[in-house]
Design an enzyme around this catalytic site. Sequence first.
Site, PDB file in Angstrom:
ATOM      1  N   LEU A  32       0.944  -1.128   0.186  1.00 53.62           N
ATOM      2  CA  LEU A  32      -0.103  -0.079  -0.027  1.00 53.62           C
ATOM      3  C   LEU A  32       0.839   1.184   0.030  1.00 53.62           C
ATOM      4  N   ASP A  78      15.465   1.786   9.360  1.00 50.50           N
ATOM      5  CA  ASP A  78      14.511   0.879  10.274  1.00 50.50           C
ATOM      6  C   ASP A  78      13.755   2.063  11.066  1.00 50.50           C
ATOM      7  N   PHE A 110       1.602 -10.520  12.396  1.00 55.25           N
ATOM      8  CA  PHE A 110       1.414 -11.847  11.596  1.00 55.25           C
ATOM      9  C   PHE A 110       0.263 -12.376  12.615  1.00 55.25           C
ATOM     10  N   SER A 118       6.396 -14.788  22.239  1.00 64.82           N
ATOM     11  CA  SER A 118       7.676 -14.322  23.115  1.00 64.82           C
ATOM     12  C   SER A 118       7.397 -12.797  23.350  1.00 64.82           C
ATOM     13  N   TYR A 160      -9.275  -2.498  13.210  1.00 66.19           N
ATOM     14  CA  TYR A 160      -9.379  -3.130  14.560  1.00 66.19           C
ATOM     15  C   TYR A 160      -8.563  -2.325  15.787  1.00 66.19           C
ATOM     16  N   ARG A 212       1.444 -13.229   5.855  1.00 63.23           N
ATOM     17  CA  ARG A 212       1.489 -13.164   7.238  1.00 63.23           C
ATOM     18  C   ARG A 212       0.059 -13.354   7.945  1.00 63.23           C
TER      19      ARG A 212
HETATM   20  C1  HXC Z   1       5.335 -15.994  16.068  1.00 62.87           C
HETATM   21  C2  HXC Z   1       7.062 -14.875  15.186  1.00 62.87           C
HETATM   22  C3  HXC Z   1       6.612 -14.929  13.916  1.00 62.87           C
HETATM   23  C4  HXC Z   1       5.673 -15.630  13.667  1.00 62.87           C
HETATM   24  C5  HXC Z   1       8.345 -13.818  14.127  1.00 62.87           C
HETATM   25  N1  HXC Z   1       8.193 -14.079  15.337  1.00 62.87           N
HETATM   26  N2  HXC Z   1       7.571 -14.292  13.212  1.00 62.87           N
HETATM   27  N3  HXC Z   1       6.582 -15.392  16.442  1.00 62.87           N
HETATM   28  N4  HXC Z   1       4.732 -16.273  14.954  1.00 62.87           N
HETATM   29  N5  HXC Z   1       4.917 -15.868  12.667  1.00 62.87           N
HETATM   30  C6  HXC Z   1       8.918 -13.731  16.439  1.00 62.87           C
HETATM   31  C7  HXC Z   1      10.358 -14.025  16.487  1.00 62.87           C
HETATM   32  O1  HXC Z   1      10.585 -15.591  16.622  1.00 62.87           O
HETATM   33  C8  HXC Z   1      11.255 -13.219  17.211  1.00 62.87           C
HETATM   34  O2  HXC Z   1      10.979 -13.437  18.502  1.00 62.87           O
HETATM   35  C9  HXC Z   1      10.283 -11.911  16.939  1.00 62.87           C
HETATM   36  O3  HXC Z   1       8.989 -12.217  16.541  1.00 62.87           O
HETATM   37  C10 HXC Z   1      11.162 -11.042  16.122  1.00 62.87           C
HETATM   38  O4  HXC Z   1      11.386 -11.738  14.909  1.00 62.87           O
HETATM   39  P1  HXC Z   1      12.273 -11.278  13.705  1.00 62.87           P
HETATM   40  O5  HXC Z   1      12.182 -12.278  12.662  1.00 62.87           O
HETATM   41  O6  HXC Z   1      13.676 -11.264  14.327  1.00 62.87           O
HETATM   42  O7  HXC Z   1      11.935  -9.630  13.509  1.00 62.87           O
HETATM   43  P2  HXC Z   1      12.325  -8.861  12.309  1.00 62.87           P
HETATM   44  O8  HXC Z   1      13.355  -9.423  11.250  1.00 62.87           O
HETATM   45  O9  HXC Z   1      12.244  -7.533  12.732  1.00 62.87           O
HETATM   46  O10 HXC Z   1      10.597  -8.747  11.445  1.00 62.87           O
HETATM   47  C11 HXC Z   1       9.567  -8.371  11.870  1.00 62.87           C
HETATM   48  C12 HXC Z   1       8.533  -9.242  11.579  1.00 62.87           C
HETATM   49  C13 HXC Z   1       8.399  -9.512  10.043  1.00 62.87           C
HETATM   50  C14 HXC Z   1       7.377  -8.351  11.829  1.00 62.87           C
HETATM   51  C15 HXC Z   1       8.476 -10.338  12.226  1.00 62.87           C
HETATM   52  O11 HXC Z   1       6.987 -10.347   9.732  1.00 62.87           O
HETATM   53  C16 HXC Z   1       8.501  -8.167   9.062  1.00 62.87           C
HETATM   54  O12 HXC Z   1       9.555  -8.069   8.730  1.00 62.87           O
HETATM   55  N6  HXC Z   1       7.273  -7.902   8.815  1.00 62.87           N
HETATM   56  C17 HXC Z   1       7.199  -6.454   7.951  1.00 62.87           C
HETATM   57  C18 HXC Z   1       6.103  -6.554   6.797  1.00 62.87           C
HETATM   58  C19 HXC Z   1       4.745  -6.861   7.482  1.00 62.87           C
HETATM   59  O13 HXC Z   1       4.658  -7.329   8.564  1.00 62.87           O
HETATM   60  N7  HXC Z   1       3.870  -6.684   6.726  1.00 62.87           N
HETATM   61  C20 HXC Z   1       2.245  -6.780   6.929  1.00 62.87           C
HETATM   62  C21 HXC Z   1       1.626  -5.691   7.648  1.00 62.87           C
HETATM   63  S1  HXC Z   1       0.127  -6.136   7.330  1.00 62.87           S
HETATM   64  P3  HXC Z   1      12.177 -14.484  19.377  1.00 62.87           P
HETATM   65  O14 HXC Z   1      11.581 -14.613  20.661  1.00 62.87           O
HETATM   66  O15 HXC Z   1      12.347 -15.725  18.633  1.00 62.87           O
HETATM   67  O16 HXC Z   1      13.425 -13.438  19.140  1.00 62.87           O
HETATM   68  C22 HXC Z   1      -1.041  -5.294   8.445  1.00 62.87           C
HETATM   69  C23 HXC Z   1      -2.586  -5.360   8.147  1.00 62.87           C
HETATM   70  C24 HXC Z   1      -3.453  -5.461   8.982  1.00 62.87           C
HETATM   71  O17 HXC Z   1      -0.666  -4.688   9.476  1.00 62.87           O
HETATM   72  C25 HXC Z   1      -4.817  -5.603   8.502  1.00 62.87           C
HETATM   73  C26 HXC Z   1      -5.086  -6.602   7.722  1.00 62.87           C
HETATM   74  C27 HXC Z   1      -6.661  -6.655   7.149  1.00 62.87           C
HETATM   75  P1  NAP Z   2       3.740  -4.326   3.240  1.00 64.75           P
HETATM   76  O1  NAP Z   2       3.465  -4.602   1.905  1.00 64.75           O
HETATM   77  O2  NAP Z   2       4.381  -5.592   4.122  1.00 64.75           O
HETATM   78  O3  NAP Z   2       4.706  -3.133   3.429  1.00 64.75           O
HETATM   79  C1  NAP Z   2       5.243  -2.927   4.563  1.00 64.75           C
HETATM   80  C2  NAP Z   2       6.356  -1.754   4.337  1.00 64.75           C
HETATM   81  O4  NAP Z   2       6.989  -1.471   5.551  1.00 64.75           O
HETATM   82  C3  NAP Z   2       7.552  -2.101   3.391  1.00 64.75           C
HETATM   83  O5  NAP Z   2       7.720  -1.258   2.477  1.00 64.75           O
HETATM   84  C4  NAP Z   2       8.367  -2.673   4.244  1.00 64.75           C
HETATM   85  O6  NAP Z   2       9.723  -2.441   3.943  1.00 64.75           O
HETATM   86  C5  NAP Z   2       8.281  -1.627   5.552  1.00 64.75           C
HETATM   87  N1  NAP Z   2       8.819  -1.794   6.660  1.00 64.75           N
HETATM   88  C6  NAP Z   2       8.368  -2.961   7.486  1.00 64.75           C
HETATM   89  N2  NAP Z   2       9.270  -2.854   8.644  1.00 64.75           N
HETATM   90  C7  NAP Z   2       9.921  -1.744   8.751  1.00 64.75           C
HETATM   91  C8  NAP Z   2      10.995  -1.028   9.743  1.00 64.75           C
HETATM   92  N3  NAP Z   2      11.223  -1.787  10.717  1.00 64.75           N
HETATM   93  N4  NAP Z   2      11.328   0.031   9.043  1.00 64.75           N
HETATM   94  C9  NAP Z   2      11.092   0.455   7.842  1.00 64.75           C
HETATM   95  N5  NAP Z   2      10.316   0.067   6.985  1.00 64.75           N
HETATM   96  C10 NAP Z   2       9.445  -1.163   7.314  1.00 64.75           C
HETATM   97  O7  NAP Z   2       2.356  -4.454   3.994  1.00 64.75           O
HETATM   98  P2  NAP Z   2       0.951  -3.534   3.614  1.00 64.75           P
HETATM   99  O8  NAP Z   2      -0.210  -4.595   3.408  1.00 64.75           O
HETATM  100  O9  NAP Z   2       1.236  -2.668   2.142  1.00 64.75           O
HETATM  101  O10 NAP Z   2       0.700  -2.540   4.764  1.00 64.75           O
HETATM  102  C11 NAP Z   2       0.811  -1.192   4.770  1.00 64.75           C
HETATM  103  C12 NAP Z   2       0.205  -0.706   5.858  1.00 64.75           C
HETATM  104  O11 NAP Z   2      -1.148  -0.625   5.624  1.00 64.75           O
HETATM  105  C13 NAP Z   2       0.491  -1.144   7.087  1.00 64.75           C
HETATM  106  O12 NAP Z   2       0.498  -0.102   8.072  1.00 64.75           O
HETATM  107  C14 NAP Z   2      -0.830  -1.973   7.449  1.00 64.75           C
HETATM  108  O13 NAP Z   2      -0.823  -2.135   8.997  1.00 64.75           O
HETATM  109  C15 NAP Z   2      -1.809  -1.135   6.810  1.00 64.75           C
HETATM  110  N6  NAP Z   2      -2.810  -1.893   6.500  1.00 64.75           N
HETATM  111  C16 NAP Z   2      -2.770  -3.099   5.454  1.00 64.75           C
HETATM  112  C17 NAP Z   2      -3.948  -3.942   5.101  1.00 64.75           C
HETATM  113  C18 NAP Z   2      -3.959  -4.504   4.076  1.00 64.75           C
HETATM  114  O14 NAP Z   2      -5.109  -5.339   3.899  1.00 64.75           O
HETATM  115  N7  NAP Z   2      -2.950  -4.884   3.225  1.00 64.75           N
HETATM  116  C19 NAP Z   2      -5.167  -3.595   5.942  1.00 64.75           C
HETATM  117  C20 NAP Z   2      -5.210  -2.913   6.818  1.00 64.75           C
HETATM  118  C21 NAP Z   2      -4.048  -1.787   7.443  1.00 64.75           C
HETATM  119  P3  NAP Z   2      11.148  -3.260   4.366  1.00 64.75           P
HETATM  120  O15 NAP Z   2      10.474  -4.797   4.296  1.00 64.75           O
HETATM  121  O16 NAP Z   2      12.074  -3.040   3.499  1.00 64.75           O
HETATM  122  O17 NAP Z   2      11.193  -2.736   5.535  1.00 64.75           O
END
Ligand code: HXC
Ligand code: NAP
Length: 295
Positions: A32, A78, A110, A118, A160, A212
């Site tokens: 997004l 970050d 996730f 944790s 939510y 996720r």
């Molecule tokens: C349980 C988990 C896990 C999982 C990670 N952890 N994934 N625990 N289930 N699936 C735990 C790890 O074991 C670790 O704990 C801690 O979380 C941190 O994990 P890392 O992998 O070291 O973290 P990091 O590399 O910083 O990555 C962050 C992340 C990853 C959030 C885990 O998924 C990420 O980079 N996400 C960014 C993009 C993203 O999430 N996009 C979606 C947004 S969608 P321990 O104790 O083992 O050290 C959104 C939409 C909402 O928000 C609404 C939708 C309708």
């Molecule tokens: P996405 O594709 O996973 O995008 C996440 C973005 O955030 C990526 O550019 C990622 O780049 C960056 N990011 C993650 N962790 C970061 C960190 N620690 N520092 C800097 N950048 C970081 O997810 P998305 O679905 O587009 O979601 C975007 C936003 O919309 C989020 O706020 C989410 O909660 C919200 N949202 C999404 C939905 C949906 O249905 N998709 C619904 C409701 C709300 P890097 O991985 O390179 O860091």
Amino acid sequence: MREGKHKIETNGFSKDLLKEEKIWITGGSSGLGLSMARGFLEHGAEVLICGRKEDKLIKAVETLKAEGLDQVHHFACDVRNYDEIEACMHFGLESMGGITGLVNNAAGNFISPTERLSSNAFQTIVNIVLMGTANATMALGKHWLKNQQSGNILNIVTTYAETGSAFVVPSASAKAGVLAMTRSLASEWGAKNIRINAIAPGPFPTPGAWERLFPPSVQGLMDPKSRIPLQRFGQHEELQNLSVFLMSALSPYIHGECITIDGGEWLKGAGEFNDLLKIPEEMWDKLEAETRKAK
Ligand code: HXC
Ligand code: NAP
């Protein structure tokens, strides 16, 4: 069920609507954030995107430039780290000659039963979502206030944030904090010409969210579209239209607001009798007879 692409008007606004704007989007390298960057660029803004992964940022910039959208910059950082966020802001101020708007979009999430998490897992999400938003907002807010500049902030939350949700408790807690921050700062910084609003999207497919939150085994168990009155997911152009509107001079009196864009999803989940939608049409004669018996 309405499948396929729904027609969305994308030429509703003047193409130079955002020509004065220099907008910083956190997490603008995919999903997004990238779509909103595209929307802002298409309406004349200069844009800075940031994310952790340089290669992902470069790919996003190349994609946008290939579409003729040249006014885009990137910086790897970050959002959890305040020093990195400040460095990103200074890069934006120098490369764009200022920053007029901020979109706090970066997030981590996730699904997991809370008792399986944790402490570090919980903190990781809160640090990205709540502290990441606080870091960028504080860094840029201080800069704007020190220089007596106006500004416009848009926080991307979720529906939510208001209702809470099982299995995404760290995200729900952090997004609720972001919503409280939005409303609090609207009162605190409004008189200083800093606008702040939020968007709460329902499900908009992106690889980041789907991998996720709706992994294949979950998709086999439930159909998230069935929760949505409009019976379809959001399309990125719909969020682009709303975010362009909120970042523009079309909406200067909207302040401290959270606008939901979810096809009616949260309301359907909330209404006491909404499950009666499952009752077949032909059963209503029988039900009417039963309810009329009550005198
Ligand atoms: C349980 C988990 C896990 C999982 C990670 N952890 N994934 N625990 N289930 N699936 C735990 C790890 O074991 C670790 O704990 C801690 O979380 C941190 O994990 P890392 O992998 O070291 O973290 P990091 O590399 O910083 O990555 C962050 C992340 C990853 C959030 C885990 O998924 C990420 O980079 N996400 C960014 C993009 C993203 O999430 N996009 C979606 C947004 S969608 P321990 O104790 O083992 O050290 C959104 C939409 C909402 O928000 C609404 C939708 C309708
Ligand atoms: P996405 O594709 O996973 O995008 C996440 C973005 O955030 C990526 O550019 C990622 O780049 C960056 N990011 C993650 N962790 C970061 C960190 N620690 N520092 C800097 N950048 C970081 O997810 P998305 O679905 O587009 O979601 C975007 C936003 O919309 C989020 O706020 C989410 O909660 C919200 N949202 C999404 C939905 C949906 O249905 N998709 C619904 C409701 C709300 P890097 O991985 O390179 O860091």
